[in-house]
Design a protein around this motif. Structure first.
Motif, PDB file in Angstrom:
ATOM      1  N   LYS A  87       0.847  -1.201   0.000  1.00 30.22           N
ATOM      2  CA  LYS A  87       0.000   0.000   0.000  1.00 30.22           C
ATOM      3  C   LYS A  87       0.879   1.247   0.000  1.00 30.22           C
ATOM      4  O   LYS A  87       1.890   1.301   0.690  1.00 30.22           O
ATOM      5  N   THR A  88       0.440   2.249  -0.764  1.00 29.54           N
ATOM      6  CA  THR A  88       1.106   3.552  -0.793  1.00 29.54           C
ATOM      7  C   THR A  88       0.054   4.642  -0.732  1.00 29.54           C
ATOM      8  O   THR A  88      -0.948   4.573  -1.435  1.00 29.54           O
ATOM      9  N   THR A  89       0.296   5.634   0.105  1.00 29.64           N
ATOM     10  CA  THR A  89      -0.538   6.824   0.159  1.00 29.64           C
ATOM     11  C   THR A  89       0.359   8.030  -0.084  1.00 29.64           C
ATOM     12  O   THR A  89       1.412   8.157   0.549  1.00 29.64           O
ATOM     13  N   GLN A 113       5.559  18.320  -4.640  1.00 31.71           N
ATOM     14  CA  GLN A 113       6.178  17.774  -3.435  1.00 31.71           C
ATOM     15  C   GLN A 113       5.168  16.845  -2.766  1.00 31.71           C
ATOM     16  O   GLN A 113       4.074  17.283  -2.409  1.00 31.71           O
ATOM     17  N   LEU A 114       5.523  15.564  -2.614  1.00 29.85           N
ATOM     18  CA  LEU A 114       4.609  14.570  -2.054  1.00 29.85           C
ATOM     19  C   LEU A 114       5.207  13.903  -0.822  1.00 29.85           C
ATOM     20  O   LEU A 114       6.394  13.558  -0.809  1.00 29.85           O
ATOM     21  N   ILE A 126       7.604   0.730   6.585  1.00 27.67           N
ATOM     22  CA  ILE A 126       8.600   1.400   5.748  1.00 27.67           C
ATOM     23  C   ILE A 126       8.636   2.861   6.187  1.00 27.67           C
ATOM     24  O   ILE A 126       7.579   3.482   6.339  1.00 27.67           O
ATOM     25  N   PRO A 127       9.824   3.433   6.407  1.00 26.71           N
ATOM     26  CA  PRO A 127       9.876   4.840   6.844  1.00 26.71           C
ATOM     27  C   PRO A 127       9.208   5.765   5.821  1.00 26.71           C
ATOM     28  O   PRO A 127       9.340   5.570   4.611  1.00 26.71           O
ATOM     29  N   ASN A 128       8.492   6.772   6.330  1.00 24.85           N
ATOM     30  CA  ASN A 128       7.886   7.770   5.455  1.00 24.85           C
ATOM     31  C   ASN A 128       8.985   8.553   4.759  1.00 24.85           C
ATOM     32  O   ASN A 128      10.083   8.717   5.291  1.00 24.85           O
ATOM     33  N   SER A 129       8.680   9.061   3.570  1.00 27.86           N
ATOM     34  CA  SER A 129       9.699   9.798   2.800  1.00 27.86           C
ATOM     35  C   SER A 129       9.022  10.918   2.005  1.00 27.86           C
ATOM     36  O   SER A 129       7.800  11.048   1.998  1.00 27.86           O
ATOM     37  N   TRP A 130       9.836  11.704   1.333  1.00 28.81           N
ATOM     38  CA  TRP A 130       9.366  12.774   0.459  1.00 28.81           C
ATOM     39  C   TRP A 130       9.745  12.439  -0.972  1.00 28.81           C
ATOM     40  O   TRP A 130      10.788  11.860  -1.224  1.00 28.81           O
ATOM     41  N   ASN A 131       8.886  12.799  -1.902  1.00 33.54           N
ATOM     42  CA  ASN A 131       9.198  12.664  -3.324  1.00 33.54           C
ATOM     43  C   ASN A 131       8.998  14.029  -3.985  1.00 33.54           C
ATOM     44  O   ASN A 131       7.947  14.650  -3.839  1.00 33.54           O
ATOM     45  N   THR A 132      10.012  14.479  -4.679  1.00 36.46           N
ATOM     46  CA  THR A 132       9.971  15.770  -5.362  1.00 36.46           C
ATOM     47  C   THR A 132      10.021  15.536  -6.866  1.00 36.46           C
ATOM     48  O   THR A 132      10.825  14.731  -7.336  1.00 36.46           O
ATOM     49  N   ALA A 133       9.173  16.242  -7.593  1.00 28.96           N
ATOM     50  CA  ALA A 133       9.142  16.120  -9.054  1.00 28.96           C
ATOM     51  C   ALA A 133       9.078  17.514  -9.673  1.00 28.96           C
ATOM     52  O   ALA A 133       8.460  18.422  -9.111  1.00 28.96           O
ATOM     53  N   LEU A 159      13.534  15.446 -12.566  1.00 25.61           N
ATOM     54  CA  LEU A 159      14.171  14.988 -11.333  1.00 25.61           C
ATOM     55  C   LEU A 159      13.978  13.487 -11.104  1.00 25.61           C
ATOM     56  O   LEU A 159      14.301  12.967 -10.035  1.00 25.61           O
ATOM     57  N   PHE A 160      13.455  12.774 -12.105  1.00 27.64           N
ATOM     58  CA  PHE A 160      13.145  11.352 -11.950  1.00 27.64           C
ATOM     59  C   PHE A 160      14.402  10.548 -11.630  1.00 27.64           C
ATOM     60  O   PHE A 160      15.457  10.740 -12.231  1.00 27.64           O
ATOM     61  N   ASP A 161      14.249   9.620 -10.673  1.00 27.09           N
ATOM     62  CA  ASP A 161      15.318   8.702 -10.283  1.00 27.09           C
ATOM     63  C   ASP A 161      14.685   7.319 -10.126  1.00 27.09           C
ATOM     64  O   ASP A 161      13.782   7.142  -9.299  1.00 27.09           O
ATOM     65  N   ASP A 162      15.160   6.339 -10.896  1.00 23.49           N
ATOM     66  CA  ASP A 162      14.600   4.977 -10.837  1.00 23.49           C
ATOM     67  C   ASP A 162      14.591   4.406  -9.422  1.00 23.49           C
ATOM     68  O   ASP A 162      13.699   3.652  -9.062  1.00 23.49           O
ATOM     69  N   ASN A 163      15.594   4.760  -8.630  1.00 24.35           N
ATOM     70  CA  ASN A 163      15.733   4.181  -7.287  1.00 24.35           C
ATOM     71  C   ASN A 163      14.982   4.962  -6.206  1.00 24.35           C
ATOM     72  O   ASN A 163      14.917   4.518  -5.070  1.00 24.35           O
ATOM     73  N   ASP A 164      14.469   6.129  -6.532  1.00 17.96           N
ATOM     74  CA  ASP A 164      13.842   6.970  -5.506  1.00 17.96           C
ATOM     75  C   ASP A 164      12.684   7.766  -6.099  1.00 17.96           C
ATOM     76  O   ASP A 164      12.726   8.987  -6.158  1.00 17.96           O
ATOM     77  N   SER A 165      11.650   7.058  -6.553  1.00 19.99           N
ATOM     78  CA  SER A 165      10.509   7.745  -7.129  1.00 19.99           C
ATOM     79  C   SER A 165       9.246   6.935  -6.904  1.00 19.99           C
ATOM     80  O   SER A 165       9.288   5.702  -6.890  1.00 19.99           O
TER      81      SER A 165
END
Length: 179
Positions: A87-89, A113-114, A126-133, A159-165
């Protein structure tokens, strides 16, 4: 005679003061603001259901359009995704600038910014994180109800990164309509 002369000066001064005050009141009348007539509302709504997966997105936004060539404004984003036990929110905000340099072309830049909340059933959180696009896009302008702020096109996350998006790919199609 000095008294009459002084009285005439005072009356004349009072008359001019009252006349000037009345004229000043007429001149300082404020015109009505045209701000809200230049605001457009729209956004996105996404629903995707399949075998053991769900994806729901609600993304309202508003644009201020000072002229026919430029519009800009804020947006909000809420996305819920479930794929099997995963699950992802996503909850966040965005800012968009739209340019209409030609009758058929719409260019856009959107910063997003998500906050990302993820979990997998049966596993530790899983630790919460931020995603910037940062999306740069181009689209074909649509005329919807006399409003040319609609478009269909494609955007690219620089700013796409396969490992962090949270997105599967840097390229994303879009359909945009504002009323």
């Amino acid at each position: 005679m000095k008294c009459n002369f002084l009285g005439i000066i005072l009356l004349t001064g009072l008359f001019f003061t009252m006349t000037t005050t009345t004229q000043a009141q007429e001149i300082t009348t404020k015109p009505k603001s045209e701000f809200w007539s230049k605001v457009r509302f729209g956004g996105g709504l996404g629903l995707n259901f399949g075998r053991n997966n769900t994806n729901i997105t609600v993304a309202p936004s508003a644009l201020y359009q000072p002229n026919q060539y430029v519009a800009f404004g804020p947006g909000l984003n809420y996305t819920y995704q479930k794929f099997g036990d995963f699950k992802t929110t996503l909850v966040g905000a965005s800012a968009i600038v739209i340019s209409n340099p030609l009758d058929f072309l719409q260019l856009s830049g959107e910063f997003e910014q998500l906050r990302v909340f993820q979990s997998v059933s049966g596993l530790p959180d899983i630790p919460n994180s931020w995603n910037t696009a940062l999306f740069l896009g181009a689209g074909y302008r649509l005329n919807v109800g006399g409003n040319s702020l609609g478009a269909i096109g494609i955007r690219y996350n620089v700013l796409f990164d396969d490992n962090d998006s949270v997105y599967a790919d840097a390229w994303q199609p879009f359909v945009r309509v504002y009323f």
